[in-house]
Write an enzyme that holds these catalytic residues in place. Sequence first.
Site, PDB file in Angstrom:
ATOM      1  N   THR A  59       0.833  -1.214   0.000  1.00  0.00           N
ATOM      2  CA  THR A  59       0.000   0.000   0.000  1.00  0.00           C
ATOM      3  C   THR A  59       0.863   1.258   0.000  1.00  0.00           C
ATOM      4  OG1 THR A  59      -1.688  -1.191   1.238  1.00  0.00           O
ATOM      5  CG2 THR A  59      -1.843   1.206   1.257  1.00  0.00           C
ATOM      6  N   ALA A  67      12.649  -3.776  -4.172  1.00  0.00           N
ATOM      7  CA  ALA A  67      12.473  -5.204  -3.884  1.00  0.00           C
ATOM      8  C   ALA A  67      11.104  -5.409  -3.267  1.00  0.00           C
ATOM      9  CB  ALA A  67      13.552  -5.702  -2.920  1.00  0.00           C
ATOM     10  N   GLU A 122       8.898  10.392   9.345  1.00  0.00           N
ATOM     11  CA  GLU A 122       7.672  11.202   9.433  1.00  0.00           C
ATOM     12  C   GLU A 122       6.406  10.362   9.232  1.00  0.00           C
ATOM     13  OE1 GLU A 122       7.226  14.928   9.898  1.00  0.00           O
ATOM     14  OE2 GLU A 122       5.409  13.832  10.381  1.00  0.00           O
ATOM     15  N   VAL A 174       4.155   8.245  12.158  1.00  0.00           N
ATOM     16  CA  VAL A 174       3.144   8.746  13.101  1.00  0.00           C
ATOM     17  C   VAL A 174       2.121   9.608  12.361  1.00  0.00           C
ATOM     18  CG1 VAL A 174       2.744  10.084  15.201  1.00  0.00           C
ATOM     19  CG2 VAL A 174       4.855   8.776  14.953  1.00  0.00           C
ATOM     20  N   GLY A 181      -6.919  -0.663   2.991  1.00  0.00           N
ATOM     21  CA  GLY A 181      -5.464  -0.548   3.224  1.00  0.00           C
ATOM     22  C   GLY A 181      -5.133   0.291   4.440  1.00  0.00           C
ATOM     23  N   GLU A 200      -3.450  -2.480   9.964  1.00  0.00           N
ATOM     24  CA  GLU A 200      -2.151  -3.138   9.982  1.00  0.00           C
ATOM     25  C   GLU A 200      -2.282  -4.559   9.440  1.00  0.00           C
ATOM     26  OE1 GLU A 200       0.830  -1.571  11.081  1.00  0.00           O
ATOM     27  OE2 GLU A 200      -0.662  -0.049  10.703  1.00  0.00           O
ATOM     28  N   ASP A 213      -0.679  -0.352  17.799  1.00  0.00           N
ATOM     29  CA  ASP A 213      -0.239   0.602  16.771  1.00  0.00           C
ATOM     30  C   ASP A 213      -0.208   2.029  17.350  1.00  0.00           C
ATOM     31  OD1 ASP A 213       0.098   1.335  13.770  1.00  0.00           O
ATOM     32  OD2 ASP A 213      -1.580   2.564  14.424  1.00  0.00           O
ATOM     33  N   LYS A 257       3.073   4.666  18.114  1.00  0.00           N
ATOM     34  CA  LYS A 257       3.148   6.074  17.690  1.00  0.00           C
ATOM     35  C   LYS A 257       3.295   6.997  18.901  1.00  0.00           C
ATOM     36  CE  LYS A 257       0.291   4.969  13.693  1.00  0.00           C
ATOM     37  NZ  LYS A 257      -1.096   4.850  13.241  1.00  0.00           N
ATOM     38  N   GLY A 304      -3.468   5.196   4.713  1.00  0.00           N
ATOM     39  CA  GLY A 304      -3.821   5.177   3.282  1.00  0.00           C
ATOM     40  C   GLY A 304      -2.594   5.406   2.425  1.00  0.00           C
TER      41      GLY A 304
END
Length: 437
Positions: free
Chosen positions: A13, A43, A129, A132, A187, A190, A201, A205, A302
């Site tokens: 994503t 890759a 960046e 979070v 998307g 996680e 998650d 953050k 996203g």
Amino acid sequence: MEPIKIGLLGLGTVGGGTVQVLTRNLAEITRRAGRSLQIAHAAARDYDPNLPGLDQIGRIGKDAFAVVEDPQVHIVVELIGGYSPARELVLRAIENGKHVVTANKALIALHGNEIFAAAREKGVVVAFEAAVAGGIPLIKALREGLAANHIQWIAGIINGTGNFILSEMRDRGRDFEEVLAEAQALGYAEADPTFDVEGIDAAHKLTILGSLAFGIPLQFQKTFTEGIGKIQSQDVAYAAELGYRIKHLGIARRTERGIELRVHPTLIPQRRLLANVDGVMNAVLVQGDAVGPTLYYGAGAGALPTASAVVADIVDVARVLTTDAENRVPHLAFQPDELADLPVLPMEAVETAYYLRISALDRPGVMAEIAGILGAEGISIEAIQQKEPQAGESHVPLILLTHRVLEAKMNRAIQDIEALGSVRGSVVRIRMEPLAG
Ligand code: HSE
């Protein structure tokens, strides 16, 4: 001048979004960066062959280690996520003198201290960046824009999937599983969606934000984490009747006794801006002593929003490729030898207000027993509501809002209340924050 060569790990994503943004906006990005950029080597185990911009990539293989060993690559962009092999790849890239851009909050929260130390040794940048709040330039704001301030507290909605689920449950009465499946299809979620639902998650953050705000090493294990799994629709409705909304917040606060780092569902007054942030959007309120409250709002997940942050980091690295390593912005906002040894408080030492729902016998004296237990712990009640009993039900829901109190005292009071013969089941406890500036 030769373009700066990027090695890209992952074409999922965020990786796909990064290829798309970088190729679509290349002319504009080159004007900002001062150098052209090219994805020389990518890759991925697997990818969509119709991804826009794929034809601009020099070489696509399956071996991520071949990318970090590729001598022509200047910047490794790690977008595979997870702890391993991301950690090994990033450390190897650093060892090879390459700059790193990553969106991997789990990696930074758990292994950031080690990674930054390696990067300092090698004089390379590790930029994160996108780790979070997705597309919101929050790290830049904290590290640079708010550098004049003593940060007092941060409170934010930093997991889009969780916020999406809570918003859809509240507004449309949709089923938890169905909304989660939609977040996965879009998307947002996680790879392991329990990370979203259980607050892990958000804790990754918040750990990062706490370090950036207060200049402390990353300490994920000390971040208190409670997810949204136990939120029931009746609590959402009762909170609304009292003028509150339930949001899953990450809160980092500086107190005289230490630092609070906590992630949990929280009642907040309906009129606050944060209470009105719905769907997959993220919003973070930062209170600084000079600037006062500032609010950052935007898409927290996203493909393209996250790619926006990844590409901004690539541009930053492109710019610093010509500057002296000592004068770059420090990874954790504060100079490495200036990190403070402030204690992170255990949850029992945190002070907050509470919403309690108690299933109690509808009989005289029960309210007095409960109030007596709270009084004995010095807990002051702000509001009480008794709901109507359901037909044939002996017990009624009692809703209490309390003033601020130490979590340890509330734990004891809840234990005593649950032990009452007149009380059935567990007490539902949701922490409450006024978020006043
Ligand atoms: N799963 C995360 C979220 C993605 O829902 O916010 C962005 O970190």
